[in-house]
Write a protein that holds these residues in place. Structure first.
Motif, mmCIF file in Angstrom:
data_model
loop_
_atom_site.group_PDB
_atom_site.id
_atom_site.type_symbol
_atom_site.label_atom_id
_atom_site.label_comp_id
_atom_site.label_asym_id
_atom_site.label_seq_id
_atom_site.Cartn_x
_atom_site.Cartn_y
_atom_site.Cartn_z
ATOM 1 N N SER A 91 -23.044 34.152 20.399
ATOM 2 C CA SER A 91 -21.908 34.197 19.473
ATOM 3 C C SER A 91 -22.176 33.271 18.299
ATOM 4 O O SER A 91 -22.933 32.314 18.388
ATOM 5 N N LYS A 92 -21.532 33.581 17.164
ATOM 6 C CA LYS A 92 -21.768 32.783 15.957
ATOM 7 C C LYS A 92 -21.160 31.393 16.104
ATOM 8 O O LYS A 92 -20.231 31.181 16.883
ATOM 9 N N VAL A 93 -21.717 30.456 15.369
ATOM 10 C CA VAL A 93 -21.210 29.087 15.388
ATOM 11 C C VAL A 93 -19.870 29.054 14.652
ATOM 12 O O VAL A 93 -19.758 29.529 13.523
ATOM 13 N N GLU A 94 -18.834 28.514 15.316
ATOM 14 C CA GLU A 94 -17.508 28.452 14.691
ATOM 15 C C GLU A 94 -17.444 27.342 13.668
ATOM 16 O O GLU A 94 -17.844 26.205 13.936
ATOM 17 N N GLN A 95 -16.922 27.667 12.498
ATOM 18 C CA GLN A 95 -16.761 26.683 11.418
ATOM 19 C C GLN A 95 -15.384 26.037 11.536
ATOM 20 O O GLN A 95 -14.366 26.730 11.580
ATOM 21 N N LEU A 96 -15.378 24.715 11.563
ATOM 22 C CA LEU A 96 -14.164 23.967 11.879
ATOM 23 C C LEU A 96 -13.732 23.050 10.739
ATOM 24 O O LEU A 96 -14.566 22.381 10.125
ATOM 25 N N VAL A 97 -12.426 23.017 10.468
ATOM 26 C CA VAL A 97 -11.836 22.019 9.572
ATOM 27 C C VAL A 97 -11.075 21.027 10.449
ATOM 28 O O VAL A 97 -10.284 21.439 11.297
ATOM 29 N N VAL A 98 -11.316 19.735 10.243
ATOM 30 C CA VAL A 98 -10.592 18.707 11.000
ATOM 31 C C VAL A 98 -9.662 17.966 10.048
ATOM 32 O O VAL A 98 -10.115 17.217 9.178
ATOM 33 N N LEU A 99 -8.362 18.212 10.196
ATOM 34 C CA LEU A 99 -7.346 17.503 9.411
ATOM 35 C C LEU A 99 -6.964 16.245 10.188
ATOM 36 O O LEU A 99 -6.509 16.325 11.317
ATOM 37 N N ASP A 128 -16.419 14.279 18.549
ATOM 38 C CA ASP A 128 -17.252 13.966 19.708
ATOM 39 C C ASP A 128 -17.543 15.238 20.521
ATOM 40 O O ASP A 128 -18.684 15.487 20.926
ATOM 41 N N VAL A 129 -16.500 16.053 20.748
ATOM 42 C CA VAL A 129 -16.687 17.310 21.491
ATOM 43 C C VAL A 129 -17.603 18.257 20.714
ATOM 44 O O VAL A 129 -18.498 18.897 21.284
ATOM 45 N N LEU A 157 -10.714 24.357 21.770
ATOM 46 C CA LEU A 157 -11.845 24.761 20.922
ATOM 47 C C LEU A 157 -12.559 25.985 21.495
ATOM 48 O O LEU A 157 -12.909 26.902 20.760
ATOM 49 N N ALA A 158 -12.776 25.975 22.804
ATOM 50 C CA ALA A 158 -13.596 27.027 23.418
ATOM 51 C C ALA A 158 -12.779 28.167 24.019
ATOM 52 O O ALA A 158 -13.347 29.163 24.452
ATOM 53 N N PHE A 159 -11.443 28.042 24.058
ATOM 54 C CA PHE A 159 -10.594 29.024 24.736
ATOM 55 C C PHE A 159 -10.968 30.454 24.338
ATOM 56 O O PHE A 159 -11.168 30.747 23.178
ATOM 57 N N ARG A 188 -22.164 25.784 19.452
ATOM 58 C CA ARG A 188 -20.873 26.485 19.409
ATOM 59 C C ARG A 188 -20.060 26.188 18.136
ATOM 60 O O ARG A 188 -19.347 27.053 17.635
ATOM 61 N N PHE A 189 -20.136 24.917 17.668
ATOM 62 C CA PHE A 189 -19.235 24.484 16.596
ATOM 63 C C PHE A 189 -19.976 23.726 15.505
ATOM 64 O O PHE A 189 -20.923 22.984 15.784
ATOM 65 N N ALA A 190 -19.513 23.921 14.263
ATOM 66 C CA ALA A 190 -20.031 23.159 13.124
ATOM 67 C C ALA A 190 -18.847 22.686 12.273
ATOM 68 O O ALA A 190 -17.798 23.339 12.239
ATOM 69 N N VAL A 191 -19.019 21.553 11.601
ATOM 70 C CA VAL A 191 -17.934 20.991 10.787
ATOM 71 C C VAL A 191 -18.037 21.520 9.359
ATOM 72 O O VAL A 191 -19.003 21.238 8.648
ATOM 73 N N PHE A 192 -17.043 22.290 8.945
ATOM 74 C CA PHE A 192 -16.994 22.839 7.583
ATOM 75 C C PHE A 192 -16.368 21.832 6.620
ATOM 76 O O PHE A 192 -16.854 21.626 5.511
#
Length: 399
Positions: A2-10, A22-23, A285-287, A30-34
């Motif tokens: 599956s593609k790496v999910e792009q994440l915004v952290v407010l 940290d996760v 995040l992974a649900f 699985r995840f990258a910080v956009f």
């Protein structure tokens, strides 16, 4: 793959934001910080940008953004620095973004979170004020725009995990799906057994020393007054499409059972774990899958007893006030939340006593008339009016 999910952290520099990162760092496949967004802590934000290399970073104001730009100027980090709520809203809705962690404390988190909802994103909700202030509006928008809403508060995440699949991310009724009650647990905070007569002399240091959880100052004080549980009560009403009468608060000092769901057949399902926010963050995040959160599982051989009691409203009048506001409606919950933000800030600044927090919250709610709010403008106006009133009550108490 599956593609790496792009994440915004407010709220990236807060405790939830740091736990989220940290996760993410444990699951790079699985995840990258956009994008990262924060208030005014430019030094910590610079460290996070260098570590996670987001495309964008947003600070609350231009001064903090300039400070961040200067700190990153001589680094290998190519993050673009922006400022203000509009930029946060824009990035939360960005076409390349898959998920948004909403962890800005207080009312300030509402607009960027709504922006993510309106863009149909997966929204990981740690900002309980979004639902306390604008519950009906918020939930309606989630449905309208096809957003996915996943709760991060350990209690709501626990309830979500204990719900039947038929109620996860749907708006069905509890009774139609075999559920009879939501049991919302709370530790009782640091003053569970303290002499009631001495509560007015509680110091800031005592109020922020939570026995089980490591949290920011505002939420630690809310835990000590149990207003935090009151806000969670209101949030649960909206998240799980139920009435105030469907929710019961249970004091559980050990903070191992994070909440429970009671079924019509007599079953009670509980979600348990060490008190570490990385567990609910990883779950959301992974649900519906599961990933490593870096959290040790419970060792049942090392556990002492579990205890449960009913909350004492003489000890926790803020909890009762929030439950009453929940039954009164949206304007009342917006008012109590705003008043509480002002009152807690005044306590942390040494302007009022610990027990004055309740007095200011109650006086502000009592002084507020005609609090039927429906639109976002009405909600924000109600929030502002309550802050003005609460500030007046703070000043009156000082003079």
């Amino acid at each position: 793959m599956s593609k790496v999910e792009q994440l915004v952290v407010l709220g990236a520099t807060g405790s939830i934001g740091l736990s989220t990162l940290d996760v993410v760092s444990r699951n790079p496949e699985r995840f990258a910080v956009f994008a990262l967004a924060a208030g005014k802590n430019a030094e910590q934000m610079a460290e996070l940008c260098i570590a996670h290399q987001p495309k964008f970073a947003v600070m609350a104001d231009q001064q903090a953004a300039s400070a961040l730009s200067n700190l990153l100027a001589n680094s290998s980090c190519n993050t673009q620095v922006l400022a203000g709520v509009d930029a946060m809203c824009e990035l939360a809705a960005h076409i390349d973004v898959d998920a948004v962690m909403s962890a800005i404390v207080g009312a300030a988190g509402l607009l960027p979170t709504l922006s993510a909802v309106e863009a149909g994103k997966k929204v990981l909700l740690a900002n309980k004020e979004s639902l306390v202030m604008s519950g009906q509006l918020f939930i309606d928008k989630v449905k309208q725009h096809g957003a996915t809403l996943l709760p991060i508060d350990s209690e709501h995440n626990a309830i979500f995990q204990c719900m039947p699949a038929s109620l996860q991310n749907t708006s069905g009724l509890l009774a139609d799906n075999g559920v009879s009650k939501i049991l919302l647990t709370g530790s009782g905070g640091p003053f569970l057994k303290r002499d009631l007569a001495t509560l007015s002399s509680v110091t800031v240091a005592e109020a922020v020393a939570h026995p089980n959880w490591s949290m920011g100052q505002k939420i630690s004080v809310d835990s000590a007054t149990m207003m935090n549980k009151g806000l969670e009560f209101i949030e649960a009403k909206w998240l799980f499409n139920c009435c105030a009468s469907d929710i019961e608060v249970v004091i559980h000092p050990q903070s191992i059972i994070h909440s429970m769901v009671q079924y019509q057949d007599g079953s009670v399902l509980a979600q348990m774990g060490n008190p570490d926010m990385r567990t609910p963050i990883a779950h959301a995040l992974a649900f519906p899958e599961r990933v490593d959160a870096g959290v040790k599982p419970l060792d049942f051989s090392q556990m002492a007893d579990f205890t449960f009691t009913k909350p004492d409203y003489a000890r926790y009048p803020n909890l009762k006030l929030a439950i009453d506001a929940c039954e009164m409606g949206q304007g009342a919950t917006t008012t109590v939340n705003a008043a509480n933000e002002i009152a807690v800030a005044a306590f942390l600044n040494g302007q009022i006593s610990f027990t004055d927090i309740y007095r200011i919250n109650a006086e502000t709610l009592n002084a507020t008339q005609n609090i039927n709010v429906q639109t976002l403008d009405e909600i924000l106006a109600c929030d502002q009016a309550a802050r003005v009133k609460a500030t007046e009550f703070v000043k009156r108490g000082i003079n």
